[in-house]
Design a protein around this motif. Structure first.
Motif, PDB file in Angstrom:
ATOM      1  N   GLY A 369       0.813  -1.214   0.000  1.00 48.67           N
ATOM      2  CA  GLY A 369       0.000   0.000   0.000  1.00 48.67           C
ATOM      3  C   GLY A 369       0.845   1.261   0.000  1.00 48.67           C
ATOM      4  O   GLY A 369       0.482   2.265  -0.631  1.00 48.67           O
ATOM      5  N   ILE A 370       1.983   1.209   0.683  1.00 50.29           N
ATOM      6  CA  ILE A 370       2.884   2.363   0.689  1.00 50.29           C
ATOM      7  C   ILE A 370       3.412   2.640  -0.713  1.00 50.29           C
ATOM      8  O   ILE A 370       3.516   3.800  -1.136  1.00 50.29           O
ATOM      9  N   ILE A 371       3.718   1.583  -1.457  1.00 48.03           N
ATOM     10  CA  ILE A 371       4.198   1.774  -2.828  1.00 48.03           C
ATOM     11  C   ILE A 371       3.111   2.414  -3.687  1.00 48.03           C
ATOM     12  O   ILE A 371       3.362   3.378  -4.428  1.00 48.03           O
ATOM     13  N   VAL A 372       1.884   1.889  -3.564  1.00 48.21           N
ATOM     14  CA  VAL A 372       0.794   2.375  -4.405  1.00 48.21           C
ATOM     15  C   VAL A 372       0.420   3.813  -4.041  1.00 48.21           C
ATOM     16  O   VAL A 372       0.480   4.727  -4.886  1.00 48.21           O
ATOM     17  N   PHE A 373       0.045   4.021  -2.792  1.00 48.97           N
ATOM     18  CA  PHE A 373      -0.415   5.352  -2.382  1.00 48.97           C
ATOM     19  C   PHE A 373       0.740   6.336  -2.223  1.00 48.97           C
ATOM     20  O   PHE A 373       0.571   7.539  -2.438  1.00 48.97           O
ATOM     21  N   GLY A 374       1.922   5.811  -1.860  1.00 50.76           N
ATOM     22  CA  GLY A 374       3.091   6.678  -1.750  1.00 50.76           C
ATOM     23  C   GLY A 374       3.504   7.234  -3.103  1.00 50.76           C
ATOM     24  O   GLY A 374       3.909   8.390  -3.216  1.00 50.76           O
ATOM     25  N   THR A 375       3.415   6.392  -4.140  1.00 52.97           N
ATOM     26  CA  THR A 375       3.729   6.878  -5.487  1.00 52.97           C
ATOM     27  C   THR A 375       2.765   7.977  -5.907  1.00 52.97           C
ATOM     28  O   THR A 375       3.171   9.014  -6.447  1.00 52.97           O
ATOM     29  N   PHE A 376       1.473   7.749  -5.647  1.00 51.52           N
ATOM     30  CA  PHE A 376       0.475   8.760  -6.003  1.00 51.52           C
ATOM     31  C   PHE A 376       0.732  10.067  -5.238  1.00 51.52           C
ATOM     32  O   PHE A 376       0.669  11.161  -5.818  1.00 51.52           O
ATOM     33  N   ALA A 377       1.040   9.946  -3.934  1.00 55.12           N
ATOM     34  CA  ALA A 377       1.332  11.142  -3.139  1.00 55.12           C
ATOM     35  C   ALA A 377       2.583  11.840  -3.661  1.00 55.12           C
ATOM     36  O   ALA A 377       2.646  13.077  -3.724  1.00 55.12           O
ATOM     37  N   GLY A 378       3.604  11.053  -4.041  1.00 54.14           N
ATOM     38  CA  GLY A 378       4.830  11.636  -4.565  1.00 54.14           C
ATOM     39  C   GLY A 378       4.596  12.389  -5.864  1.00 54.14           C
ATOM     40  O   GLY A 378       5.208  13.428  -6.117  1.00 54.14           O
ATOM     41  N   LEU A 379       3.680  11.866  -6.683  1.00 50.36           N
ATOM     42  CA  LEU A 379       3.347  12.564  -7.927  1.00 50.36           C
ATOM     43  C   LEU A 379       2.699  13.913  -7.634  1.00 50.36           C
ATOM     44  O   LEU A 379       2.984  14.913  -8.313  1.00 50.36           O
ATOM     45  N   ILE A 380       1.836  13.936  -6.641  1.00 50.13           N
ATOM     46  CA  ILE A 380       1.178  15.199  -6.269  1.00 50.13           C
ATOM     47  C   ILE A 380       2.209  16.197  -5.742  1.00 50.13           C
ATOM     48  O   ILE A 380       2.219  17.381  -6.107  1.00 50.13           O
ATOM     49  N   ILE A 381       3.110  15.710  -4.868  1.00 48.45           N
ATOM     50  CA  ILE A 381       4.093  16.589  -4.243  1.00 48.45           C
ATOM     51  C   ILE A 381       5.047  17.185  -5.286  1.00 48.45           C
ATOM     52  O   ILE A 381       5.314  18.391  -5.293  1.00 48.45           O
ATOM     53  N   THR A 382       5.552  16.339  -6.173  1.00 45.49           N
ATOM     54  CA  THR A 382       6.545  16.819  -7.142  1.00 45.49           C
ATOM     55  C   THR A 382       5.917  17.639  -8.267  1.00 45.49           C
ATOM     56  O   THR A 382       6.621  18.397  -8.939  1.00 45.49           O
ATOM     57  N   GLY A 383       4.606  17.513  -8.466  1.00 43.85           N
ATOM     58  CA  GLY A 383       3.960  18.264  -9.539  1.00 43.85           C
ATOM     59  C   GLY A 383       3.106  19.420  -9.064  1.00 43.85           C
ATOM     60  O   GLY A 383       2.487  20.118  -9.890  1.00 43.85           O
ATOM     61  N   TYR A 384       3.068  19.653  -7.750  1.00 41.59           N
ATOM     62  CA  TYR A 384       2.164  20.677  -7.195  1.00 41.59           C
ATOM     63  C   TYR A 384       2.580  22.083  -7.615  1.00 41.59           C
ATOM     64  O   TYR A 384       3.757  22.444  -7.584  1.00 41.59           O
ATOM     65  N   ASP A 385       1.583  22.859  -8.014  1.00 40.75           N
ATOM     66  CA  ASP A 385       1.782  24.261  -8.385  1.00 40.75           C
ATOM     67  C   ASP A 385       0.658  25.061  -7.745  1.00 40.75           C
ATOM     68  O   ASP A 385      -0.516  24.896  -8.079  1.00 40.75           O
ATOM     69  N   SER A 386       1.013  25.924  -6.808  1.00 40.34           N
ATOM     70  CA  SER A 386       0.001  26.683  -6.064  1.00 40.34           C
ATOM     71  C   SER A 386      -0.825  27.582  -6.971  1.00 40.34           C
ATOM     72  O   SER A 386      -2.023  27.767  -6.749  1.00 40.34           O
ATOM     73  N   VAL A 387      -0.197  28.141  -8.017  1.00 44.93           N
ATOM     74  CA  VAL A 387      -0.933  29.005  -8.944  1.00 44.93           C
ATOM     75  C   VAL A 387      -2.026  28.209  -9.655  1.00 44.93           C
ATOM     76  O   VAL A 387      -3.155  28.670  -9.825  1.00 44.93           O
ATOM     77  N   LEU A 388      -1.690  26.997 -10.050  1.00 44.23           N
ATOM     78  CA  LEU A 388      -2.660  26.143 -10.727  1.00 44.23           C
ATOM     79  C   LEU A 388      -3.844  25.822  -9.816  1.00 44.23           C
ATOM     80  O   LEU A 388      -5.005  25.930 -10.231  1.00 44.23           O
ATOM     81  N   TRP A 389      -3.545  25.445  -8.577  1.00 44.21           N
ATOM     82  CA  TRP A 389      -4.617  25.017  -7.669  1.00 44.21           C
ATOM     83  C   TRP A 389      -5.452  26.192  -7.159  1.00 44.21           C
ATOM     84  O   TRP A 389      -6.560  25.994  -6.664  1.00 44.21           O
ATOM     85  N   ASN A 390      -4.939  27.392  -7.279  1.00 43.94           N
ATOM     86  CA  ASN A 390      -5.712  28.574  -6.893  1.00 43.94           C
ATOM     87  C   ASN A 390      -6.535  29.129  -8.045  1.00 43.94           C
ATOM     88  O   ASN A 390      -7.245  30.123  -7.893  1.00 43.94           O
ATOM     89  N   ASN A 391      -6.428  28.494  -9.211  1.00 42.68           N
ATOM     90  CA  ASN A 391      -7.179  28.917 -10.390  1.00 42.68           C
ATOM     91  C   ASN A 391      -8.596  28.359 -10.303  1.00 42.68           C
ATOM     92  O   ASN A 391      -8.826  27.160 -10.454  1.00 42.68           O
ATOM     93  N   GLY A 392      -9.556  29.224 -10.060  1.00 44.75           N
ATOM     94  CA  GLY A 392     -10.935  28.785  -9.883  1.00 44.75           C
ATOM     95  C   GLY A 392     -11.644  28.397 -11.163  1.00 44.75           C
ATOM     96  O   GLY A 392     -12.743  27.838 -11.123  1.00 44.75           O
ATOM     97  N   ASP A 393     -11.037  28.683 -12.314  1.00 43.17           N
ATOM     98  CA  ASP A 393     -11.686  28.372 -13.589  1.00 43.17           C
ATOM     99  C   ASP A 393     -11.498  26.911 -14.011  1.00 43.17           C
ATOM    100  O   ASP A 393     -12.146  26.444 -14.944  1.00 43.17           O
TER     101      ASP A 393
END
Length: 631
Positions: A369-393
């Motif tokens: 489970g750590i491999i599966v969910f950890g990979t998904f979490a790692g993708l979110i962390i390494t690809g996160y962009d605050s400007v993108l997530w604050n875009n309400g459109d």
């Protein structure tokens, strides 16, 4: 032994001399001007002559073997020249003349190294030797056309080029090294949870629910669907986790490898949130940069999804196979053989090592489970962009898709697998299931279990670098270029071309990287020549994009030098050539239905609500009439 040592030393000394000579021959140096000639030339493929020192933007004159002088304008010391014949070329610059005898390799030779490797693998059922022979045929040819005057010296140069150039550069590639380390970590996790009894406990728990072959195969298919965000993680996690269950139910390793392989890439190329989407969008963008259209890469990606017939039909075909429990060809033979194998009380083939006493099933499921969910979490962390997530459109799915597309997939895989090893190690030691020494030995044993497949993977990547250097894709594209006169036929043509390139190179991502920028401008030009409106040309582009991707996935499934095919064999502990032999007929049948029922009818604008049901019904009855139940 002493004679062997001196022989090897002598060959190394000789080869180093050859390398030095080749290097000197490729560089001409007179006073302040230093010219770097191309090492070898491929017919009709533009090459560059570089003024390494004394760089200038002045034009230079080049004299071809035919006796014609031509003026070439360069930029920053680089001059693009088209070489087409063997002979002596002369360059005149700044009042000086420089000469170099160059050999031209015919473009058709580019298909030989991968073709030789594939044929030898299928003929002798031994992929390691086949890959080495394919590599050697490529490196020797490069050495010969680079100036080695004797076959013996070209052979020695090409032989040592495999290890000191191809293999080293392959391992040095960050992406390749990440896959190697991730595979080693997966092997370590699997070995630890096997030794501490966690895998046995998980099998016993699942055996209460997954009690029949049909349920076992469906569970494997479902796992492949759920781990949708990365094909490497999908392949290694599903194969290693489910294998004890399928062994217990007498499902062949070949069937397991097929289900694992035929869910990994198809799911990853269809889902909105995967590691594929960022790579695919970048390749599409590279093609769109050459066109006068306002459509965005993401819009083109979304528009292309319904036309990806092969991935959709491959997933459906597996369900039909599970429901009917029918097989044909080499897969039927493999299933009959598995049915006759004796299985011990722990559900593992008698030839395999016995598991220890079962421990709690959580000792297995938590690291996995750590491999599966950890990979998904790692993708979110390494690809996160605050400007993108604050875009309400933008919708949540669009934000998530862009985030995953911009992520560092390899870093996420390494984080999750390393953490899984650490957690499995600590759980084993703290519960006194394994001693500190036993846990460390389990990690080393896990590494060792992955070694043979990793060697094959490295050689396959090295062969892919040869095909890229020799422009194999351009040769295949040229073969089919004469068929592009009918615009509606382009999706079918690109499907075939994508399959051929992926089969020859073993890389679906590499196929996209080569063919998208190459064929998108061609598609646009054909649409304009046919007088199609912009909206219809955009639709044709989407269909062509889907054709390339779907063909690349199918070619990967048929190719013995494909990385995902090798990893599927590795994770399923299945002989690699047996996996290719059993999977290929199924992939070709699904690909044939996708081509003739899905893509070719696009010529007459047959709607999807007609083609998909017809294709699905045909696949159902192919299995029903040609498949046989294993008794």
């Amino acid at each position: 032994m002493a004679r062997l040592f001196f022989l090897i030393f002598g060959l190394l000394f000789l080869s180093n001399g050859v390398f030095a000579q080749c290097e000197l021959n490729n560089v001409t140096n007179k006073e302040k001007v230093k010219i770097e000639w191309p090492g070898f030339i491929i017919q009709d493929i533009p090459s560059s002559i570089k003024i390494v020192s004394g760089a200038t933007n002045d034009s230079l004159q080049i004299k071809y073997p035919s006796g014609e002088w031509q003026q070439v304008v360069g930029s920053n010391g680089t001059y693009d020249v088209s070489f087409s014949q063997t002979g002596t070329y002369e360059i005149k610059i700044k009042g000086e003349t420089y000469r170099k005898h160059l050999r031209v390799m015919p473009l058709w030779y580019s298909i030989l190294p991968p073709l030789i490797a594939i044929l030898f693998a299928m003929l002798f059922k031994e992929v390691l030797t086949a890959l080495l022979i394919g590599l050697l045929s490529g490196t020797v040819a490069i050495a010969w056309y680079s100036g080695d005057s004797h076959f013996a010296t070209a052979f020695i140069t090409g032989f040592f080029d495999i290890i000191d150039n191809r293999v080293i550069h392959t391992i040095a590639n960050t992406g390749h090294a990440s896959v190697i380390v991730f595979s080693l970590m997966i092997g370590a996790v699997v070995q630890i949870i096997r030794n501490n009894g966690g895998m046995h406990g998980l099998v016993q728990r699942l055996a209460r629910k997954v009690s029949t072959q049909r349920k076992g195969m469906f569970f494997t298919w479902l796992m492949g669907i759920l781990i949708f965000f990365d094909d490497y993680a999908n392949t290694l996690v599903v194969g290693n986790t489910v294998r004890p269950i399928t062994d217990r139910l007498k499902i062949s390793r070949e069937k397991l490898a097929y289900i694992v392989d035929s869910t990994a890439a198809p799911v990853a190329c269809l889902a909105f949130v995967t590691t594929w989407i960022g790579v695919e969008l970048s390749y599409i963008q590279e093609g769109l940069n050459q066109l006068s259209t306002d459509i965005s890469p993401y819009q083109l990606f979304l528009q292309s999804l319904p036309y990806r017939f092969y991935p959709f039909l491959a997933l459906i075909f597996i369900l039909f196979m599970i429901y009917q429990r029918r097989d044909f060809g080499p897969m039927y033979t493999a299933e009959v053989k598995a049915k006759k194998m004796d299985v011990n009380e722990e559900g593992i083939n008698e030839s395999a090592d016995k598991d220890p006493q079962a421990s709690h099933w959580l000792n297995a499921i938590i690291p996995v489970g750590i491999i599966v969910f950890g990979t998904f979490a790692g993708l979110i962390i390494t690809g996160y962009d605050s400007v993108l997530w604050n875009n309400g459109d933008l919708s949540f799915i669009r934000k998530l898709s862009v985030t995953i597309g911009d992520s560092d997939a390899f870093k996420a895989l390494l984080w999750s697998s390393m953490l899984a090893v650490l957690v499995a190690f600590i759980m084993s030691v703290t519960q006194k299931l394994l001693t500190l020494r036993q846990s460390s030995d389990a990690i080393i044993d896990g590494f060792r279990s992955m070694l043979s497949a990793i060697v094959i993977l490295i050689l396959a990547w090295s062969l892919a670098s040869i095909t890229q250097e020799l422009h194999t894709a351009q040769f295949l594209a040229g073969m089919l270029s004469s068929l592009k006169s009918l615009p509606g036929l382009l999706p079918a043509i690109t499907f075939i071309l994508g399959a051929l390139v992926a089969f020859s190179t073993g890389s679906s991502w590499g196929t996209m990287a080569i063919l998208y920028p190459l064929l998108m401008p061609v598609t646009w030009k054909i649409g304009e020549m046919a007088g199609m409106p912009i909206q219809d040309i955009n639709l044709l582009l989407a269909q062509m994009v889907s054709g390339i991707l779907a063909g690349a996935v199918m070619g990967d499934h048929c190719s013995p030098i494909s990385d995902t095919t090798i990893l599927s064999s590795l994770a399923s502990d299945c002989d690699h050539i047996d996996h290719v032999r059993t999977q290929m007929p199924y992939a070709l049948i699904v690909g044939g239905v996708a081509l003739f029922i899905g893509l070719i009818p696009l010529i007459w604008n047959v709607p999807l609500w007609v083609t998909y049901p017809v294709a699905i019904v045909i696949l159902f009855f192919i299995l029903k009439f040609f498949g046989k139940k294993v008794q």
